[in-house]
Scaffold this motif. Structure first.
Motif, PDB file in Angstrom:
ATOM      1  N   SER A  89       0.829  -1.205   0.000  1.00 56.96           N
ATOM      2  CA  SER A  89       0.000   0.000   0.000  1.00 56.96           C
ATOM      3  C   SER A  89       0.862   1.253   0.000  1.00 56.96           C
ATOM      4  CB  SER A  89      -0.892   0.017   1.230  1.00 56.96           C
ATOM      5  OG  SER A  89      -2.236  -0.124   0.875  1.00 56.96           O
ATOM      6  N   ARG A 139       2.519   1.945  -3.292  1.00 52.60           N
ATOM      7  CA  ARG A 139       1.582   2.430  -4.312  1.00 52.60           C
ATOM      8  C   ARG A 139       1.206   3.885  -4.075  1.00 52.60           C
ATOM      9  NH1 ARG A 139      -1.860  -3.227  -4.381  1.00 52.60           N
ATOM     10  NH2 ARG A 139      -1.037  -3.991  -6.352  1.00 52.60           N
ATOM     11  N   THR A 158      -6.710   1.198   0.143  1.00 47.72           N
ATOM     12  CA  THR A 158      -5.910   1.617  -1.005  1.00 47.72           C
ATOM     13  C   THR A 158      -6.702   1.523  -2.308  1.00 47.72           C
ATOM     14  OG1 THR A 158      -3.888   0.896   0.109  1.00 47.72           O
ATOM     15  CG2 THR A 158      -3.773   1.204  -2.263  1.00 47.72           C
TER      16      THR A 158
END
Lengths: 217, 217
Positions: free
Chosen positions: A78, A81, A145
């Motif tokens: 997460s 990203r 996310t």
DNA sequence: CCTTAATTTGAACAGTCGTTCAATCTAAAA
DNA sequence: TTTTAGATTGAACGACTGTTCAAATTAAGG
């Protein structure tokens, strides 16, 4: 849930931490390889080089261990990203291809980077995503996310329905997971082809998502 | 393989055929729900309403039974897809959207048509496609039809590499399976959205495949 | 009808499963 | 150093696993 754990009175020894890590790593591989039911505590213990009782000591019940394994890398992924997303936003206005790139590339590069544990984690995520039994686990580990990226995409296409954006996200994730753990299928269907193709995967997802977003806007 | 079966001297009774069908149907549901390892012969027998010994009698070993279940609907689905392809070719020159429609629509309509066995079969196919352990089974059951559609697409895009077409096929199949068995994820990510969206799925796949085929031609 | 191949029953087989726990060993804290 | 929380061992628990099979039942073929 919400069970008070007895507070530790001593710091864990270096050996204990190492053992715990070996058990979690072994569990990750075995769960990914054989699924939740097919994985046995004894196989995990054997791969980690410890006694069966130790697995319960460090990982709790089989279900708690599975939960632990799935949640462990979700946070790290997460972060990668979101960081990619923020970095991209800082350098230029976000477009669809960039957003999907920020979601897909971090994981696929980890998986293709030679770390077998990240490949295994992909198989694990596939198991969790496919089985309604892990609905709550998926929500806990992935939804925050996923929702963030969905919101980012929805902002670019104000006319698209929320279901359409979510569908695109799910299709893209499934293609990404297939890219990593069904590479053998691609090879079987086209003998002697190249292999990797991360850019091709991102191009596929971008075009697919763009098509459904612009057709119902 | 290649074991000679003792030749039957009597036709199976109606009851026997019915029992066999009940066992195969039960096995399909249990294998799909829990995977190969998680499924137990006793669960299958109980769901079918028979004794455990009968499962071995009608389905052979657990692995043979799994093979039987996967192969059973593969032939029927293949026929539907090829028929759709031929019918489409007869009425107009094939384009990419039509070819993918002929591959995706037959299965998704069966799965969304209320027959839980076809939904279960999709989960089964997902298990087989994801696990290299079933490589030979996947090749035996799916490759012929997949290759047919791949060839049909490749003919439309002579400049594209064979690996690209195969990748598009695998991505499209994974999106299709996600559409059917991860519908709950789409719902979880976008509360209160519509649901079905077969045309949206086909649009996604068509645009994705088109994008990767035209970019490396 | 009778014969008997085929189906079905019910139970047992040897393993493996997840989990638990007293006993033992290790090492953190005082 | 001593104390003792925590880590580790080794073994056991009952439940469940896939498979096998003799006996009983059913029904197809003559």
């Amino acid at each position: 849930m919400f069970v008070l754990e007895k507070q530790r009175q001593r710091a864990p020894s270096a050996r204990s931490l190492q053992t715990r890590a070996r058990i979690l790593d072994a569990a990750e591989l075995v769960f990914a390889e054989r699924g939740f039911e097919g994985a046995s505590i004894r196989d995990i213990a054997h791969l980690a080089g410890v006694q069966v009782g130790l697995v319960a000591h460090h990982g709790g019940s089989k279900e708690e261990l599975f939960h632990l394994i799935v949640a462990r890398r979700a946070g790290e992924l997460s972060r990668l990203r979101i960081n990619a997303l923020e970095a991209a936003r800082a350098s230029a206005p976000l477009d669809l291809a960039t957003i999907l790139d920020c979601f897909i590339r971090p994981y696929v590069e980890l998986a293709q980077g030679g770390d077998s544990h990240w490949v295994a984690y992909g198989r694990l995520v596939a198991h969790v995503s496919a089985d309604p039994r892990w609905r709550d686990l998926a929500a806990e580990c992935f939804d925050r996310t996923a929702q963030r990226f969905i919101a980012e995409i929805a902002a670019l296409f104000p006319g698209a329905g929320p279901g359409t954006v979510a569908a695109g996200q799910v299709y893209a994730v499934s293609a990404m997971l297939a890219h990593v753990h069904s590479a053998w299928r691609i090879g079987a269907l086209s003998p002697g082809s190249d292999a990797v193709g991360l850019d091709r995967l991102i191009a596929f997802c971008t075009a697919g998502v763009y098509a459904i977003l612009t057709s119902d806007g």
